[in-house]
Design a protein around this motif. Structure first.
Motif, PDB file in Angstrom:
ATOM      1  N   ASN B  64      -8.228   5.308   2.444  1.00  0.00           N
ATOM      2  CA  ASN B  64      -7.657   6.372   1.592  1.00  0.00           C
ATOM      3  C   ASN B  64      -6.245   6.733   2.021  1.00  0.00           C
ATOM      4  O   ASN B  64      -5.985   7.795   2.554  1.00  0.00           O
ATOM      5  N   PRO B  65      -5.291   5.829   1.782  1.00  0.00           N
ATOM      6  CA  PRO B  65      -3.922   6.070   2.255  1.00  0.00           C
ATOM      7  C   PRO B  65      -3.239   7.220   1.514  1.00  0.00           C
ATOM      8  O   PRO B  65      -3.594   7.545   0.381  1.00  0.00           O
ATOM      9  N   LEU B  66      -2.250   7.803   2.201  1.00  0.00           N
ATOM     10  CA  LEU B  66      -1.415   8.838   1.593  1.00  0.00           C
ATOM     11  C   LEU B  66      -0.522   8.214   0.531  1.00  0.00           C
ATOM     12  O   LEU B  66       0.061   7.154   0.744  1.00  0.00           O
ATOM     13  N   PHE B  67      -0.416   8.888  -0.596  1.00  0.00           N
ATOM     14  CA  PHE B  67       0.502   8.432  -1.641  1.00  0.00           C
ATOM     15  C   PHE B  67       1.939   8.779  -1.271  1.00  0.00           C
ATOM     16  O   PHE B  67       2.246   9.940  -0.963  1.00  0.00           O
ATOM     17  N   THR B  68       2.818   7.774  -1.266  1.00  0.00           N
ATOM     18  CA  THR B  68       4.245   8.062  -1.018  1.00  0.00           C
ATOM     19  C   THR B  68       5.086   7.311  -2.035  1.00  0.00           C
ATOM     20  O   THR B  68       5.649   6.247  -1.749  1.00  0.00           O
ATOM     21  N   ASP B  69       5.143   7.866  -3.212  1.00  0.00           N
ATOM     22  CA  ASP B  69       6.002   7.341  -4.278  1.00  0.00           C
ATOM     23  C   ASP B  69       5.787   5.849  -4.537  1.00  0.00           C
ATOM     24  O   ASP B  69       6.747   5.117  -4.765  1.00  0.00           O
ATOM     25  N   TYR B  70       4.556   5.417  -4.504  1.00  0.00           N
ATOM     26  CA  TYR B  70       4.186   4.044  -4.813  1.00  0.00           C
ATOM     27  C   TYR B  70       4.803   3.023  -3.856  1.00  0.00           C
ATOM     28  O   TYR B  70       4.855   1.828  -4.171  1.00  0.00           O
ATOM     29  N   ALA B  71       5.282   3.495  -2.702  1.00  0.00           N
ATOM     30  CA  ALA B  71       5.812   2.535  -1.721  1.00  0.00           C
ATOM     31  C   ALA B  71       4.674   1.673  -1.201  1.00  0.00           C
ATOM     32  O   ALA B  71       3.548   2.138  -1.043  1.00  0.00           O
ATOM     33  N   VAL B 237     -15.259   6.108   4.507  1.00  0.00           N
ATOM     34  CA  VAL B 237     -14.930   6.835   3.278  1.00  0.00           C
ATOM     35  C   VAL B 237     -14.609   5.800   2.207  1.00  0.00           C
ATOM     36  O   VAL B 237     -14.093   4.733   2.509  1.00  0.00           O
ATOM     37  N   PRO B 238     -14.936   6.108   0.945  1.00  0.00           N
ATOM     38  CA  PRO B 238     -14.700   5.116  -0.100  1.00  0.00           C
ATOM     39  C   PRO B 238     -13.218   5.021  -0.473  1.00  0.00           C
ATOM     40  O   PRO B 238     -12.471   5.985  -0.325  1.00  0.00           O
ATOM     41  N   ASP B 239     -12.822   3.847  -0.949  1.00  0.00           N
ATOM     42  CA  ASP B 239     -11.525   3.682  -1.602  1.00  0.00           C
ATOM     43  C   ASP B 239     -11.565   4.569  -2.859  1.00  0.00           C
ATOM     44  O   ASP B 239     -12.413   4.372  -3.726  1.00  0.00           O
ATOM     45  N   PRO B 240     -10.660   5.545  -2.955  1.00  0.00           N
ATOM     46  CA  PRO B 240     -10.748   6.493  -4.075  1.00  0.00           C
ATOM     47  C   PRO B 240     -10.670   5.837  -5.450  1.00  0.00           C
ATOM     48  O   PRO B 240     -11.158   6.397  -6.429  1.00  0.00           O
ATOM     49  N   PHE B 241     -10.078   4.637  -5.507  1.00  0.00           N
ATOM     50  CA  PHE B 241      -9.844   4.033  -6.815  1.00  0.00           C
ATOM     51  C   PHE B 241     -10.728   2.815  -7.076  1.00  0.00           C
ATOM     52  O   PHE B 241     -10.484   2.048  -7.991  1.00  0.00           O
ATOM     53  N   ASP B 242     -11.764   2.668  -6.274  1.00  0.00           N
ATOM     54  CA  ASP B 242     -12.730   1.604  -6.496  1.00  0.00           C
ATOM     55  C   ASP B 242     -14.050   2.246  -6.907  1.00  0.00           C
ATOM     56  O   ASP B 242     -14.771   2.805  -6.085  1.00  0.00           O
ATOM     57  N   GLY B 342      -3.978   9.372  -8.894  1.00  0.00           N
ATOM     58  CA  GLY B 342      -4.633  10.406  -8.082  1.00  0.00           C
ATOM     59  C   GLY B 342      -4.892  11.650  -8.919  1.00  0.00           C
ATOM     60  O   GLY B 342      -5.964  12.281  -8.850  1.00  0.00           O
ATOM     61  N   LEU B 343      -3.903  12.008  -9.737  1.00  0.00           N
ATOM     62  CA  LEU B 343      -4.037  13.186 -10.588  1.00  0.00           C
ATOM     63  C   LEU B 343      -5.208  13.023 -11.555  1.00  0.00           C
ATOM     64  O   LEU B 343      -6.007  13.944 -11.761  1.00  0.00           O
ATOM     65  N   LYS B 344      -5.326  11.813 -12.098  1.00  0.00           N
ATOM     66  CA  LYS B 344      -6.400  11.541 -13.046  1.00  0.00           C
ATOM     67  C   LYS B 344      -7.774  11.637 -12.361  1.00  0.00           C
ATOM     68  O   LYS B 344      -8.724  12.189 -12.912  1.00  0.00           O
ATOM     69  N   LEU B 345      -7.829  11.100 -11.146  1.00  0.00           N
ATOM     70  CA  LEU B 345      -9.082  11.154 -10.386  1.00  0.00           C
ATOM     71  C   LEU B 345      -9.503  12.614 -10.161  1.00  0.00           C
ATOM     72  O   LEU B 345     -10.660  12.991 -10.371  1.00  0.00           O
ATOM     73  N   ILE B 346      -8.546  13.442  -9.750  1.00  0.00           N
ATOM     74  CA  ILE B 346      -8.868  14.841  -9.461  1.00  0.00           C
ATOM     75  C   ILE B 346      -9.194  15.597 -10.752  1.00  0.00           C
ATOM     76  O   ILE B 346     -10.063  16.465 -10.792  1.00  0.00           O
ATOM     77  N   GLU B 347      -8.513  15.210 -11.823  1.00  0.00           N
ATOM     78  CA  GLU B 347      -8.806  15.829 -13.123  1.00  0.00           C
ATOM     79  C   GLU B 347     -10.270  15.559 -13.520  1.00  0.00           C
ATOM     80  O   GLU B 347     -11.021  16.476 -13.872  1.00  0.00           O
TER      81      GLU B 347
END
Lengths: 439, 354
Positions: B64-71, B237-242, B342-347
């Motif tokens: 679950n890496p931190l998002f940093t402007d799609y770097a 912890v799960p991969d948030p987007f899998d 990430g926003l969509k996931l939390i939504e």
């Protein structure tokens, strides 16, 4: 010193520790001091490269050194931070050395301090996007003759707090000015051993607020043209709660007439325009020798926490609030039309009494047992204008439960009692009483 | 003194093994009191452009890496041979790395997001070095020619042009953090600098190539002890987007843990708010359910609680993730863009709550 002694130890490996220490001290005296003296002040001037130069100085500075800021406007694009203990940052005066964050692109405060025994003095922080100057989790922070200001005046887009020590011990704020904060101009939260003195708050939602804190002395401050002047709050679900032992004395809170401009959703949004002081929750608050006047809603209100909460360790009703020897002037003639102001007008009428209690108690106490004598408000020796009720109990529980039976109470006699004075607070910074820093 | 002996021993070992090359890691430079001015001085990489890691560097990924402007982030662990393996602490703390260890993280952007494998432009490489008196954080910024990365203690603002998958181009206002800002997130409960990512539950996953579990690779390398528990017995912890990796709730909490809990956890920089978004927080009010703000200021956006079940648009959490205004947005550092996924996931997560 440590490095030097290590060096000596390497040279004279077999010598005893004490001899080494002595020798080390000797070498320090001979070689170290003159060099150190020359280096103890780092000068930084305003200029095109101010952001990098100032932040670099704040990182590379060593314990015991002073960063001296030149005159002028430092144009900054990012929040600054200091994380080295025992550093002084000093400008040329709160109107001469200005750190301007008008073009700030990142960082949620102007200057963040996370190290102990830091003294900040004689400069201004203007227009930070978030809080102006914050210290977090430190022991020993002095803010002396600072100005924090949002220069466009009261706006809900201004940062929340001006001077903002939080979770700190030995907090000293003296001779400062805070203008335009969309929450509190001077705000001390979740802290212990605090002095806030000789300072001024104008055009903030709350002029000066002590929240979830222990052992604070707040004196000789002037709060005017805010929405509310002085606040002492305690909130649930926080790492430090159960605020207690707070003294407010010789302050002037008057003509607080700015309409509440807090962004909606913030607890401070409840403060009615024209409030001299709010005591919410807390235990042992002593309010004496202050002056309150020309506050359109009311001079002082003592109230319980207003929202729902889920925290069994939290005490929502104020206890042992001691109000004496204050001087009250004309106030309470035109209460704010918001929720809080409207209910005060409705339950107590105008002019609103000088000292208002919401009358809220735990329900069993309210209906069955009555309030514990040991927790009651104590009110005596205050000066009121003729024709103004000195005290009113708004009796809000009945107002909510059965409005037709509701009646406010104006009889002060149950509260004409006294508590022993609270002890003065001593704040220690760099091993000395902090008041010595301003004498 | 002990350390010096260790260094000598390890140097001898290296000579003995015939493994001394131009790419040998310079432990002395890493452990020196002052940082090197250039990244290349440490000998972590074989080449000046840091495209080829030395043999002692082990690449790793996080769940679950931190998002940093799609770097893109390229991460390595280095542990000196003589220092022994990293040790397991509690599940919510990073592994305990021995003195001498280095965590290397390079932030990079592809020339175009349209071609996943287009060459990467390195922006900065951050080192977390475990010195004898604690961890330090040094940011190194890459030059235009991509052959030199220089220390920038005061941080730097950069304009990075990018081309997104849909061909749209944009200039990212990229902020290299200064050394204090590094600590703003990388702070332990006792206010010392500490790693964040390499907790065992974040490392417990397949490697970048998708072949082998990273725990096994770390063991083989000697970076974890062979006595380390078996993978099945380790938390994850799960991969948030899998979507196959966990329930919506688990994935959302994993995302919040990776993106918020370095500050929003008990004892951490944002604990003043009482909002704790670490994976193990179970008290509803503390992870945001119907929790009023404390010092959010305009960050609250006129909303009354962090998470309003069923109503993302009434939730401060969602509001602050959906902003790029420095006075509102969360996290405060590390992004200038909104993380749409990430926003969509939390939504979806907030919508699912009742």
């Amino acid at each position: 010193m440590g490095i030097c002694a290590n060096y000596v130890r390497k040279l004279f490996g077999s010598v005893s520790g004490r001899t080494v220490a002595l020798l080390g001290a000797f070498l320090v005296v001979i070689f170290y001091v003159p060099i150190a003296m020359a280096e103890t002040v780092i000068k930084v001037d305003a200029g095109a490269n101010a952001q990098e130069e100032l932040q670099e100085a704040l990182i590379l500075v060593e314990s015991g050194q002073t960063i001296e800021l030149g005159e002028g406007i430092f144009v900054l694009s990012d929040g600054l931070s200091l994380d080295v203990d025992n550093v002084t940052v000093r400008g040329q005066g709160m109107d001469k050395t200005i750190l301007s964050f008008r073009d700030q692109k990142g960082g949620s405060e102007g200057l963040l301090v996370t190290s102990d025994q830091v003294i900040l003095q004689d400069f201004a922080v203007e227009d930070s996007k978030g809080d102006a100057i914050k210290s977090k989790g430190v022991d020993g922070i002095a803010m002396i003759n600072l100005r924090v200001e949002w220069t466009d005046g009261p706006k809900s887009t201004n940062g929340a707090y001006g001077l903002y020590p939080v979770q700190s011990k030995n907090v000293f704020i003296h001779g400062c000015v805070a203008i335009g904060a969309s929450d509190a101009g001077i705000y001390v939260g979740q802290s212990d051993r605090i002095i806030v003195a000789n300072s001024r708050g104008e055009f903030n939602v709350a002029g000066l607020e002590i929240e979830n804190s222990y052992n604070a002395d707040v004196f000789d401050n002037v709060l005017t043209r805010n929405t509310g002047g002085l606040l002492v709050f305690d909130l649930p679900n926080l790492p430090q709660q159960g605020g207690h032992n707070v003294r407010f004395f010789r302050n002037k809170s008057f003509n607080n007439d700015t309409p509440n401009f807090a962004p909606e959703g913030n607890i401070v949004g409840i403060v009615p325009r024209g409030t001299g002081m709010i005591v919410m929750a807390n235990e042992n608050v002593e309010i004496f020798e202050n002056e309150f006047y020309e506050n359109d809603t009311m001079n002082i209100v003592v109230a319980s926490y207003v929202d729902d909460f889920d925290d069994e360790n939290y005490q929502p009703t104020p206890r042992k609030i001691h109000i004496h020897h204050n001087k009250f002037g004309k106030s309470g003639l035109d209460p704010d039309t918001g929720e809080f102001g409207a209910i005060v007008r409705e339950t107590l009428g105008t002019p609103v009494p000088d000292i208002v209690w919401d009358g809220v108690l735990p329900l069993m106490d309210y209906f069955v047992f009555g309030q514990d004598e040991e927790h009651k408000l104590a009110i005596h020796d205050n000066i009121h204008l003729d024709g103004v009720r000195p005290f009113g109990n708004a009796n809000l529980i009945m107002h909510v439960i059965a409005p037709i039976f509701h009646k406010a109470h104006y009889d002060m006699s149950p509260y004409q009692k006294s508590y022993p004075p609270l002890p003065p607070v001593e704040v220690i910074i760099r091993g000395k009483n902090a008041m010595e820093l301003v004498q | 003194m002990k350390r010096f002996v260790l260094l000598v021993v390890s140097a001898v070992l290296l000579v003995g093994g015939g493994d001394v090359s131009a790419s040998a890691v310079n432990d002395q430079k890493l452990m020196a009191k002052k940082p090197a001015k250039l990244l290349s001085a440490y000998g972590l990489f074989k080449d000046k452009s840091a495209r080829n890691p030395g043999p002692a560097l082990l690449r790793y990924e996080l769940n679950n890496p931190l998002f940093t402007d799609y770097a893109e982030k390229i991460r390595y662990i280095y542990i000196p041979q003589s220092a022994g393996p990293a040790k397991l602490t509690t599940h919510d703390e990073p592994l305990s790395f021995p003195v001498g260890s280095v965590l290397v993280k390079t932030f990079a952007y592809p020339v175009s997001f349209q071609q996943k494998n287009s060459s990467l432009r390195f922006i900065e490489t951050r080192l977390l070095i475990h010195k004898s008196d604690g961890w330090v954080a040094y940011p190194y910024v890459w030059n235009e020619e991509q052959n030199e990365a220089k220390l920038k203690v005061a941080g730097k603002r950069l304009q990075i042009p990018v081309i997104w998958e849909d061909r749209a181009s944009q200039i990212i206002e990229y902020a290299v953090p200064n050394m204090n800002q590094c600590k703003g997130c990388h702070a332990s409960r006792d206010k010392q600098i500490t790693p964040i990512g390499p907790k065992i539950r974040n490392l417990n996953r397949l490697d970048a190539a998708g072949i082998e579990n990273q725990i096994n690779i770390l063991k083989r390398k000697g970076y974890l002890s062979v006595q380390f528990p078996e993978i099945e017995n380790l938390p994850k912890v799960p991969d948030p987007f899998d979507e196959r990796a966990g329930s919506l709730r688990e994935r959302a909490r994993s995302y919040l843990d990776g993106n918020c809990a370095h500050c929003h956890a008990p004892g951490k920089p944002a604990d003043t708010s009482g909002l704790y978004l670490n994976y193990e927080e179970e008290r509803d009010v503390h992870w945001g359910i119907d929790k009023p703000p404390v010092a959010a200021g305009r960050g609250a956006g006129g909303l009354k609680v962090a998470i309003k079940p069923g109503q993302p648009d009434q939730s401060i959490l969602y509001y602050r993730m959906n902003s790029v205004d420095p006075g509102i947005m969360m996290p405060e550092l590390g992004r200038s863009l909104i993380h749409q996924e990430g926003l969509k996931l939390i939504e979806e997560f907030i919508k699912s709550l009742d």
